[in-house]
Design a protein around this motif. Structure first.
Motif, mmCIF file in Angstrom:
data_model
loop_
_atom_site.group_PDB
_atom_site.id
_atom_site.type_symbol
_atom_site.label_atom_id
_atom_site.label_comp_id
_atom_site.label_asym_id
_atom_site.label_seq_id
_atom_site.Cartn_x
_atom_site.Cartn_y
_atom_site.Cartn_z
ATOM 1 N N LYS A 80 0.829 -1.215 0.000
ATOM 2 C CA LYS A 80 0.000 0.000 0.000
ATOM 3 C C LYS A 80 0.860 1.260 0.000
ATOM 4 O O LYS A 80 0.564 2.219 -0.705
ATOM 5 N N ALA A 81 1.920 1.254 0.807
ATOM 6 C CA ALA A 81 2.818 2.417 0.859
ATOM 7 C C ALA A 81 3.488 2.621 -0.495
ATOM 8 O O ALA A 81 3.628 3.763 -0.962
ATOM 9 N N LEU A 82 3.862 1.541 -1.141
ATOM 10 C CA LEU A 82 4.480 1.615 -2.466
ATOM 11 C C LEU A 82 3.501 2.213 -3.482
ATOM 12 O O LEU A 82 3.861 3.098 -4.264
ATOM 13 N N GLU A 107 1.882 9.441 -5.890
ATOM 14 C CA GLU A 107 2.481 10.758 -5.649
ATOM 15 C C GLU A 107 3.492 11.118 -6.747
ATOM 16 O O GLU A 107 3.523 12.260 -7.210
ATOM 17 N N ALA A 108 4.305 10.155 -7.161
ATOM 18 C CA ALA A 108 5.298 10.425 -8.207
ATOM 19 C C ALA A 108 4.626 10.744 -9.536
ATOM 20 O O ALA A 108 5.085 11.608 -10.294
ATOM 21 N N LEU A 109 3.520 10.069 -9.823
ATOM 22 C CA LEU A 109 2.787 10.329 -11.064
ATOM 23 C C LEU A 109 2.009 11.637 -10.998
ATOM 24 O O LEU A 109 1.737 12.255 -12.028
ATOM 25 N N ASP A 110 1.672 12.063 -9.794
ATOM 26 C CA ASP A 110 0.912 13.298 -9.612
ATOM 27 C C ASP A 110 1.804 14.540 -9.691
ATOM 28 O O ASP A 110 1.320 15.653 -9.885
ATOM 29 N N ASP A 142 7.708 12.506 -11.568
ATOM 30 C CA ASP A 142 9.003 12.271 -10.915
ATOM 31 C C ASP A 142 9.569 10.917 -11.362
ATOM 32 O O ASP A 142 9.428 9.902 -10.683
ATOM 33 N N ARG A 143 10.225 10.941 -12.515
ATOM 34 C CA ARG A 143 10.751 9.704 -13.098
ATOM 35 C C ARG A 143 11.811 9.039 -12.218
ATOM 36 O O ARG A 143 11.795 7.815 -12.065
ATOM 37 N N PRO A 144 12.742 9.773 -11.613
ATOM 38 C CA PRO A 144 13.707 9.111 -10.716
ATOM 39 C C PRO A 144 13.010 8.382 -9.550
ATOM 40 O O PRO A 144 13.413 7.285 -9.172
ATOM 41 N N ALA A 145 11.982 8.996 -9.021
ATOM 42 C CA ALA A 145 11.238 8.340 -7.937
ATOM 43 C C ALA A 145 10.560 7.072 -8.446
ATOM 44 O O ALA A 145 10.570 6.043 -7.763
ATOM 45 N N LEU A 146 9.978 7.130 -9.644
ATOM 46 C CA LEU A 146 9.341 5.943 -10.218
ATOM 47 C C LEU A 146 10.351 4.817 -10.424
ATOM 48 O O LEU A 146 10.049 3.646 -10.163
ATOM 49 N N ALA A 165 13.097 4.311 -8.691
ATOM 50 C CA ALA A 165 13.421 3.784 -7.363
ATOM 51 C C ALA A 165 12.272 2.918 -6.829
ATOM 52 O O ALA A 165 12.515 1.867 -6.209
ATOM 53 N N LEU A 166 11.047 3.339 -7.079
ATOM 54 C CA LEU A 166 9.882 2.573 -6.629
ATOM 55 C C LEU A 166 9.774 1.235 -7.355
ATOM 56 O O LEU A 166 9.357 0.234 -6.768
ATOM 57 N N GLN A 167 10.177 1.230 -8.603
ATOM 58 C CA GLN A 167 10.160 -0.025 -9.360
ATOM 59 C C GLN A 167 11.109 -1.028 -8.713
ATOM 60 O O GLN A 167 10.775 -2.206 -8.553
ATOM 61 N N LYS A 168 12.266 -0.557 -8.293
ATOM 62 C CA LYS A 168 13.230 -1.432 -7.615
ATOM 63 C C LYS A 168 12.676 -1.919 -6.275
ATOM 64 O O LYS A 168 12.837 -3.086 -5.908
ATOM 65 N N ARG A 169 12.021 -1.019 -5.547
ATOM 66 C CA ARG A 169 11.398 -1.425 -4.279
ATOM 67 C C ARG A 169 10.310 -2.465 -4.518
ATOM 68 O O ARG A 169 10.158 -3.408 -3.742
ATOM 69 N N GLY A 170 9.561 -2.289 -5.603
ATOM 70 C CA GLY A 170 8.516 -3.247 -5.944
ATOM 71 C C GLY A 170 9.077 -4.621 -6.264
ATOM 72 O O GLY A 170 8.522 -5.648 -5.859
ATOM 73 N N LEU A 171 10.177 -4.653 -6.995
ATOM 74 C CA LEU A 171 10.820 -5.935 -7.300
ATOM 75 C C LEU A 171 11.314 -6.616 -6.032
ATOM 76 O O LEU A 171 11.166 -7.835 -5.868
#
Length: 144
Positions: free
Chosen positions: A76-78, A84-87, A92-96, A98-104
């Motif tokens: 949920k936090a992810l 937020e990054a898409l908003d 915020d592509r760098p944040a996306l 980083a989030l992709q890596k967290r998701g993996l």
């Protein structure tokens, strides 16, 4: 009559949107266990498990529910962070990235935990029971 013809699609659309609420997620580990136990108990009933096997599976669910609830919270936090990054303007592509890596990482830890739980469950069941459950899973998953 024209008003009625326009009103029907609007009414149907309103009912469709209103009836599409996301089911409520478990709010804590005991609720997660309750959700899991319903499905697990049905599976155990289908393969005629003993009371001792049911007790062992219940203990397995105690630990699994805690871990799955933690994964749910992390997921949920992810998702919130992705929104937020898409908003952001610009996105915020760098944040996306980083989030992709967290998701993996989250998916990897989740699948590892589920493999451990599957192995633990397999140790509780007899070979015949395990194969019966696997056949039910194959049929449900692939229609085989």
């Amino acid at each position: 009559m024209k008003l009625f013809a326009l009103l029907i699609p609007l009414l149907l659309a309103a009912l469709a949107v209103g009836g599409c609420d996301k089911p409520r997620d478990p709010q804590n580990a005991p609720e997660m266990k309750e959700k899991l136990a319903g499905k697990v108990n049905l599976a155990l009933w289908k393969v005629d498990t003993t009371d001792e096997q049911k007790k062992k599976m219940d203990l397995l669910l105690d630990g699994l529910a805690v871990d799955l609830f933690a994964f749910q919270q992390e997921d949920k936090a992810l998702k919130r962070s992705i929104i937020e990054a898409l908003d952001a303007d610009p996105v915020d592509r760098p944040a996306l990235d980083a989030l992709q890596k967290r998701g993996l990482d989250l998916f990897d830890r989740y699948t590892r935990r589920m493999i451990v739980a599957a192995d633990d469950a397999a140790a509780i069941l007899t070979l015949k029971q395990r194969r019966e459950l696997l056949e039910l899973w194959r049929d449900w998953e692939f229609g085989e």
